[in-house]
Enzyme design. Structure first.
Site, short mmCIF file in Angstrom:
data_model
loop_
_atom_site.label_atom_id
_atom_site.label_comp_id
_atom_site.label_asym_id
_atom_site.label_seq_id
_atom_site.Cartn_x
_atom_site.Cartn_y
_atom_site.Cartn_z
N ALA A 132 13.73 -13.18 28.30
CA ALA A 132 14.32 -14.02 29.57
C ALA A 132 13.50 -15.40 29.74
CB ALA A 132 14.07 -13.15 30.70
N ALA A 134 13.05 -18.61 32.23
CA ALA A 134 13.62 -18.94 33.71
C ALA A 134 12.99 -20.55 33.82
CB ALA A 134 12.91 -18.15 34.66
N GLN A 138 8.81 -18.06 30.32
CA GLN A 138 9.64 -17.28 29.75
C GLN A 138 9.03 -15.94 29.54
OE1 GLN A 138 11.02 -19.64 26.12
NE2 GLN A 138 9.54 -18.48 24.98
N LYS A 153 4.28 -12.87 30.11
CA LYS A 153 4.94 -14.20 30.71
C LYS A 153 4.15 -15.37 30.18
CE LYS A 153 6.10 -15.76 35.11
NZ LYS A 153 6.13 -15.85 36.56
N ASP A 288 10.66 -14.03 46.21
CA ASP A 288 11.57 -14.49 45.37
C ASP A 288 12.26 -13.22 44.72
OD1 ASP A 288 12.72 -16.65 43.85
OD2 ASP A 288 11.28 -16.60 42.42
#
Length: 504
Positions: A132, A134, A138, A153, A288
């Site tokens: 993933a 963002a 990532q 991350k 979030d």
């Protein structure tokens, strides 16, 4: 102060939106006023050859991605509100949540080794490709030597510089709006921009995110509505964060809500209750909660990730929020109105009864109805008109709360189109009210206030105001002064307890 570079970037951002026909899309011409429609046609003269390629949401997503992380955050928020902007538009923006272009794995491996001070082969048995990507970072799938499945991350290269540039542009735009758009001043554009900028800056230190994740992991475990993966502290650095792998499928995937045995109603209820329990009971919440940060598994399990933005509420704000929600649940609009005045959300020069009447006009048409039956765009328009009518201003300290409430409600609607947010909220708010209004809690609060009063009085007794008298007289009266303030403190405390006992 912003330099010339910020002005240039702001103009460049507007130009990019114009070139992509993403500012006033031609598809929406029938909805514009005549003046806005004319402006849109003029702007499209400058649109590029690709302006009409793709749907409005696709063009906007393309523009926001190029504009940087703060713009992407805005797109993520818009993508949760299919009820406001249409499902296709929201889906076109959904790629901004976790499907951006990743950076090379070699760069990520080098960053992990630098941040953790060890070769990556000594840290992970397996370190895979990004799963993933963002706006700021990532995530990579990895396996520890003890067999645990983890997510690593890693922040994007040079992201701090991009965030700083974006922050300058946002601050500049807020100042221009504040100066040249008087009706927007009650929205406190400068305070809003400051809150967004500060929250984004904190996301750049993953050690802080690890601490927030660890705190919310403990908080979530107390209620069970949502969970957070444990932090792997030996895999944490300023630009690297390692957590256990989240169970289930990311809600941003189309197949997530089609899992066998999934209870969509309970899932939506758990999401609302998790957010409210965090905010009301603990004063700290994940701020979030878009689909890219939520994993779901049957029957109704929710796991949250990405704790870079944490919201906090003080005790007074929590009480105001609970009383407002409780008033709506009881359809007691007079109570809701009084709370708004007590909190200072509505200026005192307005009439409480008139504000209660306005709230009734909003609440009655939607109370108890399924989300699919409530035109949220109309409700928000009405709320905006009411806030203008009663001179309500945006509260910067509540920006993250309001933004998260809007996101969570939008996600719950997507999970269960017939979701009833009031029914979902009731157990958490009712529990809070029962606890906070119980005799024990009220006595404890009074005792705390009395203790604080005694401490302040004792402090004043130690350092009383110096009268215009001789030092000798002051010394002679000092001991008597101590006894006076101590006695007064005891009397105040006794009065507080007596008042508490009376009202209980």
């Amino acid at each position: 102060m912003s330099g010339p570079g910020a002005f240039g970037r702001l103009i460049g951002a507007a130009w990019m939106l114009v070139r992509n026909d993403a500012l006033l899309p031609h598809e929406l011409d029938p909805l514009y006023s005549s003046g806005t429609r004319t402006l849109g046609k003029v702007l499209r003269i400058f649109a590029g050859s690709r302006a009409r390629l793709g749907r409005p949401g696709e063009r906007l997503a393309r523009s926001l991605e190029r504009l940087g992380p703060v713009a992407i955050k805005l797109g993520q928020l818009l993508s949760t509100r299919a009820d406001l902007f249409g499902r296709q538009f929201a889906e076109d923006l959904s790629r901004l949540k976790d499907r951006l272009e990743p950076f090379p794995i070699e760069v990520a491996r080098a960053e992990v080794e630098y941040q953790l001070g060890r070769p990556i082969e000594s840290l992970f048995k397996v370190f895979g490709e990004p799963v993933a990507a963002a706006s700021l970072a990532q995530a990579h799938e990895a396996v520890l030597f003890d067999g645990r499945h983890v997510a690593v991350k890693v922040l994007r290269p040079a992201i701090a510089r991009r965030v700083a540039d974006d922050s300058e542009v946002l601050a500049l735009a807020a100042r221009l709006i504040d100066r040249w758009v008087p009706p927007a001043r009650r929205l406190e554009p400068r305070g809003f921009a400051s809150t967004v900028i500060r929250a984004t800056e904190l996301e750049l230190d993953l050690r802080l995110e690890a601490a927030g994740a660890d705190e919310l992991c403990e908080v979530m475990a107390k209620d069970g509505y949502m969970r957070a993966p444990p932090v792997i502290w030996e895999g944490v650095g300023k630009r690297v964060l390692t957590m256990e792998w989240a169970r289930g499928m990311p809600l941003s995937e189309d197949q997530a809500l089609l899992q066998e045995g999934l209870d969509r109603k309970q899932l939506a209820d758990n999401l609302i209750r998790a957010f409210l329990a965090q905010a009301l009971d603990h004063g700290v919440f994940h701020a979030d909660l878009h689909e890219g940060n939520l994993f779901v598994a049957a029957p109704a399990e929710i796991t949250a990730v990405d704790f870079g933005i944490i919201g906090r509420l003080g005790a007074p704000e929590r009480r105001y929020l609970a009383r407002i929600l409780w008033g709506f649940l009881q359809r007691d609009y007079d109570q809701v109105a009084r709370v708004h005045f007590d909190a200072g959300y509505v200026p005192a020069n307005h009439d409480v009864a008139a504000f209660a009447q306005a709230l009734r006009a909003v609440g009655e048409p939607v109370f108890g109805r399924a989300a699919s039956e409530v035109p949220m765009s109309r409700v928000l328009t009405q709320l905006f008109e009411i806030t203008a009518l009663f001179d309500m201003r945006l509260r910067p300290e509540l920006v993250l709360l309001q933004k998260t409430m809007m996101t969570v409600e939008g996600v719950a609607r997507r999970i269960d189109p017939d979701h009833d947010i009031w029914a979902a909220s009731d157990p958490v708010v009712r529990r809070w009210m029962a606890r906070e209004l119980s005799p024990v809690t009220r006595i404890q609060r009074l005792a705390g206030e009395a203790e604080l009063a005694i401490r302040n009085l004792a402090r004043l007794a130690e350092n009383p105001p110096m009268p215009t008298a001789s030092v000798t007289v002051v010394e002679e009266r000092h001991e008597g002064s101590r006894w006076f303030w101590f006695t007064l403190g005891v009397v105040v405390s006794a009065a507080a307890f007596a008042a508490g006992a009376y009202f209980l």
